[in-house]
Write a protein that holds these residues in place. Structure first.
Motif, PDB file in Angstrom:
ATOM      1  N   SER A   1      71.744  93.120  -3.047  1.00  0.00           N
ATOM      2  CA  SER A   1      71.687  93.022  -1.586  1.00  0.00           C
ATOM      3  C   SER A   1      70.254  93.281  -1.157  1.00  0.00           C
ATOM      4  CB  SER A   1      72.643  94.015  -0.915  1.00  0.00           C
ATOM      5  OG  SER A   1      72.307  95.338  -1.269  1.00  0.00           O
TER       6      SER A   1
ATOM      7  N   MET B   1      78.176  95.706   5.894  1.00  0.00           N
ATOM      8  CA  MET B   1      77.697  94.564   5.110  1.00  0.00           C
ATOM      9  C   MET B   1      77.251  95.008   3.712  1.00  0.00           C
ATOM     10  SD  MET B   1      75.557  92.384   7.959  1.00  0.00           S
ATOM     11  CE  MET B   1      75.216  91.023   6.852  1.00  0.00           C
TER      12      MET B   1
ATOM     13  N   ILE C   1      70.448  90.946   4.464  1.00  0.00           N
ATOM     14  CA  ILE C   1      70.562  91.446   5.830  1.00  0.00           C
ATOM     15  C   ILE C   1      69.212  91.233   6.496  1.00  0.00           C
ATOM     16  CG2 ILE C   1      71.016  93.459   7.267  1.00  0.00           C
ATOM     17  CD1 ILE C   1      72.768  94.562   5.069  1.00  0.00           C
TER      18      ILE C   1
ATOM     19  N   SER D   1      66.407  90.650   9.821  1.00  0.00           N
ATOM     20  CA  SER D   1      66.027  91.530  10.931  1.00  0.00           C
ATOM     21  C   SER D   1      66.962  91.398  12.122  1.00  0.00           C
ATOM     22  CB  SER D   1      64.584  91.248  11.359  1.00  0.00           C
ATOM     23  OG  SER D   1      64.432  89.892  11.744  1.00  0.00           O
ATOM     24  N   PHE D   2      67.499  90.196  12.376  1.00  0.00           N
ATOM     25  CA  PHE D   2      68.345  90.064  13.570  1.00  0.00           C
ATOM     26  C   PHE D   2      69.618  90.892  13.456  1.00  0.00           C
ATOM     27  CE2 PHE D   2      69.997  86.482  11.029  1.00  0.00           C
ATOM     28  CZ  PHE D   2      71.357  86.669  11.153  1.00  0.00           C
ATOM     29  N   GLU D   3      70.075  91.166  12.206  1.00  0.00           N
ATOM     30  CA  GLU D   3      71.246  92.023  12.040  1.00  0.00           C
ATOM     31  C   GLU D   3      70.917  93.480  12.350  1.00  0.00           C
ATOM     32  OE1 GLU D   3      74.221  91.229  11.526  1.00  0.00           O
ATOM     33  OE2 GLU D   3      74.279  89.249  10.579  1.00  0.00           O
ATOM     34  N   LEU D   4      69.640  93.838  12.291  1.00  0.00           N
ATOM     35  CA  LEU D   4      69.221  95.220  12.530  1.00  0.00           C
ATOM     36  C   LEU D   4      68.829  95.464  13.981  1.00  0.00           C
ATOM     37  CD1 LEU D   4      67.019  95.745   9.341  1.00  0.00           C
ATOM     38  CD2 LEU D   4      69.383  96.431   9.672  1.00  0.00           C
ATOM     39  N   ARG D   5      68.691  94.418  14.747  1.00  0.00           N
ATOM     40  CA  ARG D   5      68.317  94.595  16.154  1.00  0.00           C
ATOM     41  C   ARG D   5      69.432  95.340  16.898  1.00  0.00           C
ATOM     42  NH1 ARG D   5      63.892  91.555  17.397  1.00  0.00           N
ATOM     43  NH2 ARG D   5      63.445  89.786  16.012  1.00  0.00           N
TER      44      ARG D   5
ATOM     45  N   LYS E   1      64.888  99.839   8.080  1.00  0.00           N
ATOM     46  CA  LYS E   1      65.375  99.513   6.731  1.00  0.00           C
ATOM     47  C   LYS E   1      65.614 100.783   5.911  1.00  0.00           C
ATOM     48  CE  LYS E   1      61.691  97.102   5.836  1.00  0.00           C
ATOM     49  NZ  LYS E   1      61.068  97.256   7.153  1.00  0.00           N
TER      50      LYS E   1
ATOM     51  N   SER F   1      72.014  96.146  19.650  1.00  0.00           N
ATOM     52  CA  SER F   1      72.750  95.463  20.713  1.00  0.00           C
ATOM     53  C   SER F   1      72.602  96.256  22.014  1.00  0.00           C
ATOM     54  CB  SER F   1      74.233  95.377  20.329  1.00  0.00           C
ATOM     55  OG  SER F   1      74.778  96.699  20.273  1.00  0.00           O
TER      56      SER F   1
ATOM     57  N   VAL G   1      67.663  93.986   2.254  1.00  0.00           N
ATOM     58  CA  VAL G   1      67.438  94.241   3.669  1.00  0.00           C
ATOM     59  C   VAL G   1      65.990  93.852   3.938  1.00  0.00           C
ATOM     60  CG1 VAL G   1      67.540  95.922   5.528  1.00  0.00           C
ATOM     61  CG2 VAL G   1      69.054  96.164   3.548  1.00  0.00           C
TER      62      VAL G   1
END
Length: 858
Positions: A11, A1, A159, A161-165, A21, A167, A13
């Motif tokens: 951008s 991203m 970007i 926080s949910f993109e950094l969680r 971050k 999976s 974060v």
């Protein structure tokens, strides 16, 4: 991203603590560098809120990325002490626009700055330099740079926080062991992909000795996280490492030496090697692996545990950290450690022990000092002279002179009570003396506080021989002598001061010499001095040096007086004097620069411009708490009101000026020689305009007495020009011609024809010039008289302005005149303003009457 945003300006974060971050941005930086993309990095903290310090770090970050910003590096290393914030911003943007390649600027921990000025600059940088710089920001909170508009316009990405969680797959990889889906589900229910919680769970699990299914909640409040760390991460470490983690958790950053000093041992190097097992919870800060910090959440939790378990040790560790940092010139960190345990006495000692060094380096400017003093209670500051002078210094750097004067006076009262010590002497002589030279001199002319301080400095030379405090005081004595017209004394003081000065302050000695030469009738020599000093300032501080602009203002003022009567308005001088108000040029540069540019505006009857300039002068006087500049602005307003024939306004101003002129001789002397002369001249203009000519002549004679006593030709010439016009008004034309002829002969000495553009009628000037030429038949006089040739009044008006005048005389409205010449009504209004200005009127009827009297109408 992040890669996909490289062609966009910004951008961001944005996520809470523990979401990686900094790790993400650091890894991205490494990948950019591997692809030969230039990347500058700034890790911000609370001490970086002052815009000038941020600018310095920005320049250094670019230099670290092998992107040179030219002279700005040298200026940044000096804390931009010789440049205004607005100028720094402008030159930074210009330098960045001029770089050859596209680059990335990473601003990590941006939330720590909390500065509107920095927000505004970053926003402008993203707009003006979008084709040169991509700005990547890491922050716990949304940034205030109009990000929503950028996102909508497709000019930025965010970007969240949910993109950094993590999976499920990333959780499994981070745990370092194969987990079945049920275990992953249990863990995700607890941590919800929070990277730092996954990291702590990995440390806790110790592979197969931990059952996720039976583990109670590990996230939530900070207290639970702290309990988790104590019960599991800390307890699982060897005792020596556990103790090391707790005791170093109070440190913002650490290396082997600092850790040894704080923990009171010499084994930190081996213990730091053992921290590898903690991985992301310990962050290296340099490529050489010398400095480290803990993850913020990790250190906060451990520090809380330490404080609860051993509060006495918690305090002792902070004191050791503060002392080590102070001894190693890490002053801001030292003060932070002392403030963290509310040991304001220790903070006071640290600042006092290091403020000489800070003042000498100037690094960080006002923001650096304000950061040191921010958490020290006001009552502590008010109890210590050196802290008070540090406050004076920060206030002066930020232009808050009234507050600076408040702190200065508090320090003076303390020293009157407790006496002066070697530790307070130098601060008193530098910061305090320098401040008051910008504001007011003491009323006492003979001796006075400056000479008392010089004697005091000489007495203490035996105590502190390596830090001679006398040059600052000598330079200030020179300025005071200039103010009172003691030019030989001013030269002597400056020569003495020059021997002990270096760097920037030596340039101010050269400015003193130039002013002395100007007032002792050597304007050409003064001009060369100012030009040389400007060149020296550029070499030392770069092209945007404030000292350079100060010197250029003096040069432009001298050039103005050398110009003929038929020249165009001096826009360069106007721009320079307005530029100088941003950088605190001191009393003389305002006095000389504003005097010339106001003379130009008044001689052209441009009262709108004169009002604007006087307003700028009044603002500068208020900002610098400089009463004598306020007085200068007052009698300038009197001249302006008389010129536009606003006699009710002029009468009110005259009464104000008269109050500080109608005093005894001793008090009048304390006004300074320029105020006495120019104020008497202004009052004479007013009195002459209301036909009180004898009173007017008495006032102008009092001003001329001072100009004659000092033999300042420029001021004497201007006084005699005014005197001649008053004599003519009193119907004493023969005396007027003789006086004006003498003024012309005097002005030839310094080649200054421009004073004759004001206060004298053209026909009187022509006749007096003929007399002067007949009396003194020399090439110099002949050439000078040619410059006194005034243009015909008809030549002052354009064809269109003459058409507008004819329309006015015919009784036509603006709309009718516009229709006749196929122009807009606004265009006619523009020409009408110029006509009014050139005729020196404000109304249509007055314009027609005066134009008819001057033969401008058919």
């Amino acid at each position: 991203m992040l890669d996909s945003a490289l062609d966009k300006p910004v951008s961001c974060v944005v996520a809470p603590a523990g979401f990686g971050k900094s790790t993400l941005l650091s890894q991205w930086r490494e990948s950019l560098i591997a692809r030969d993309i230039c990347c500058a990095w700034i890790n911000l903290d609370e001490n970086d809120r002052e815009i000038r310090q941020f600018f310095a770090y920005l320049v250094f970050a670019f230099e670290d990325a092998n992107i040179s910003l030219g002279y700005l590096k040298r200026a940044a290393e000096g804390g931009f002490v010789d440049m205004s914030s607005a100028t720094i911003a402008t030159r930074l943007l210009s330098a960045i626009i001029a770089i050859d390649e596209h680059m990335v600027l990473i601003l990590d921990d941006y939330h720590r700055t909390a500065s509107d000025e920095i927000d505004d600059f970053v926003k402008v940088l993203s707009e003006e330099c979008s084709n040169k710089v991509h700005i990547a920001i890491g922050s716990r909170y949304p940034v205030n740079i109009d990000l929503p508009a950028l996102l909508v316009a497709g000019q930025a990405i965010e970007i969240p926080s949910f993109e950094l969680r993590f999976s499920d797959r990333e959780v499994n990889e981070a745990m370092g062991t194969a987990l079945d889906q049920e275990a992953i589900d249990v863990l995700q229910a607890q941590v919800e992909g929070w990277p730092v919680a996954v990291q702590m769970t990995r440390l806790l699990s110790n592979n197969d000795h931990f059952d996720l299914r039976t583990r109670r909640e590990i996230t939530g409040s900070r207290g639970l996280v702290a309990e988790y760390l104590v019960a599991n991460v800390l307890q699982s470490q060897p005792e020596a490492l556990r103790k090391f983690l707790l005791e170093t958790s109070i440190l913002e950053r650490f290396n082997t030496e600092l850790a040894d000093a704080v923990c009171d041992h010499d084994v930190s190097q081996s213990l730091i090697r053992q921290l590898d097992a903690l991985q992301a919870l310990v962050v290296p800060l340099d490529d050489d692996l010398e400095w480290f910090r803990y993850h913020h959440l990790f250190s906060e939790c451990m520090s809380d545990v330490l404080k609860q378990q051993d509060p006495e040790n918690f305090i002792a560790l902070h004191r050791r950290a503060a002392i080590w940092c102070s001894e190693n010139r890490l002053v801001a960190e030292a003060v932070n450690y002392a403030n963290a345990i509310r040991d304001h006495e220790l903070s006071r000692q640290i600042i006092n022990n290091n403020c000489d060094w800070i003042r000498l380096t100037y690094f960080g400017g006002a923001g650096y000092f304000n950061g040191l003093l921010a958490n020290i209670p006001e009552e502590v500051i008010l109890s210590d002279p050196r802290l008070l002078y540090s406050k004076v210094y920060t206030c002066v750097l930020t232009g808050n002179y009234k507050q600076a004067l408040h702190y200065h006076n508090a320090a003076e009262r303390l020293m009157e009570r407790d006496g002066v010590t070697p530790e307070t002497l130098r601060h008193r002589l530098t910061t305090g003396t320098g401040l008051l030279c910008r504001t007011e001199f003491e009323p006492s002319r003979d001796g006075g506080w400056l000479k008392d301080r010089l004697k005091l400095a000489e007495e203490f030379m035996g105590v502190t021989p390596e830090k001679d405090p006398r040059p600052v005081t000598l330079c200030c004595l020179a300025l005071q002598s200039l103010f009172y017209g003691e030019f030989a004394e001013a030269r002597d003081y400056t020569q003495q001061a020059e021997k002990g000065f270096g760097n920037v302050v030596a340039l101010f000695c050269q400015i003193n010499f130039g002013i002395i030469e100007l007032w002792t009738n050597a304007p050409d020599k003064a001009r060369r001095r100012f030009e040389d000093t400007a060149h020296g300032a550029i070499q030392m501080s770069g092209d945007e040096s404030n000292i350079k602009f100060i010197c250029q203002t003096f040069v432009a003022a001298i050039d103005y007086w050398h110009r003929g009567l038929d020249t165009e308005p001096d826009h360069e001088l106007e721009q320079l004097i307005l530029r100088t108000t941003d950088c605190d040029g001191g009393y003389e540069v305002y006095n000389v620069g504003f005097d010339a540019v106001l003379h130009d505006a008044l001689s052209r009857k441009d009262y709108e411009k004169a009002d604007m300039l006087i307003g700028k002068l009044e603002h500068a006087a208020s900002r610098f708490a400089m009463q004598r500049l306020t007085q200068f602005a007052q009698h300038s307003r009197l001249d302006c009101a008389v010129g536009r024939e606003s006699f009710s306004e002029a009468a009110q101003i005259f009464e104000k000026v008269k109050k500080w002129l109608d005093v005894d001789d001793k008090a009048l002397d304390n006004l300074g020689w320029r105020h006495k002369t120019t104020a008497f001249y202004s009052c004479a203009r007013y009195l002459g305009a209301i036909d009180r000519c004898e009173e007017a002549l008495a006032h102008v004679e009092r001003g001329l007495q001072e100009a004659d006593r000092l033999d300042v030709v420029l001021i004497r010439v201007r006084g005699n020009i005014l005197k001649a016009s008053l004599l003519e008004r009193a119907q004493r034309r023969t005396e007027a011609l003789v006086t004006l002829a003498h003024a012309i002969e005097d002005a030839v000495r310094i080649n200054c024809p421009r004073p004759f553009a004001y206060d004298v009628s053209p026909d009187l000037l022509r006749e007096a010039a003929t007399k002067a030429g007949d009396r003194v038949d020399t090439p110099a006089t002949a050439n000078f008289i040619k410059k006194l040739t005034l243009p015909s009044i008809r030549d002052l008006f354009t064809i269109r302005e003459k058409q507008v005048l004819q329309g006015l005389a015919s009784g036509k409205s603006n709309k009718e005149i516009a229709r006749e010449f196929d122009l807009t009504e606004n265009t006619i209004k523009f020409h009408l303003r110029n006509v009014f200005r050139k005729l020196g009127v404000t109304k249509r009827v007055s314009a027609v009457a005066k134009a008819d009297a001057l033969g401008l109408l058919p």
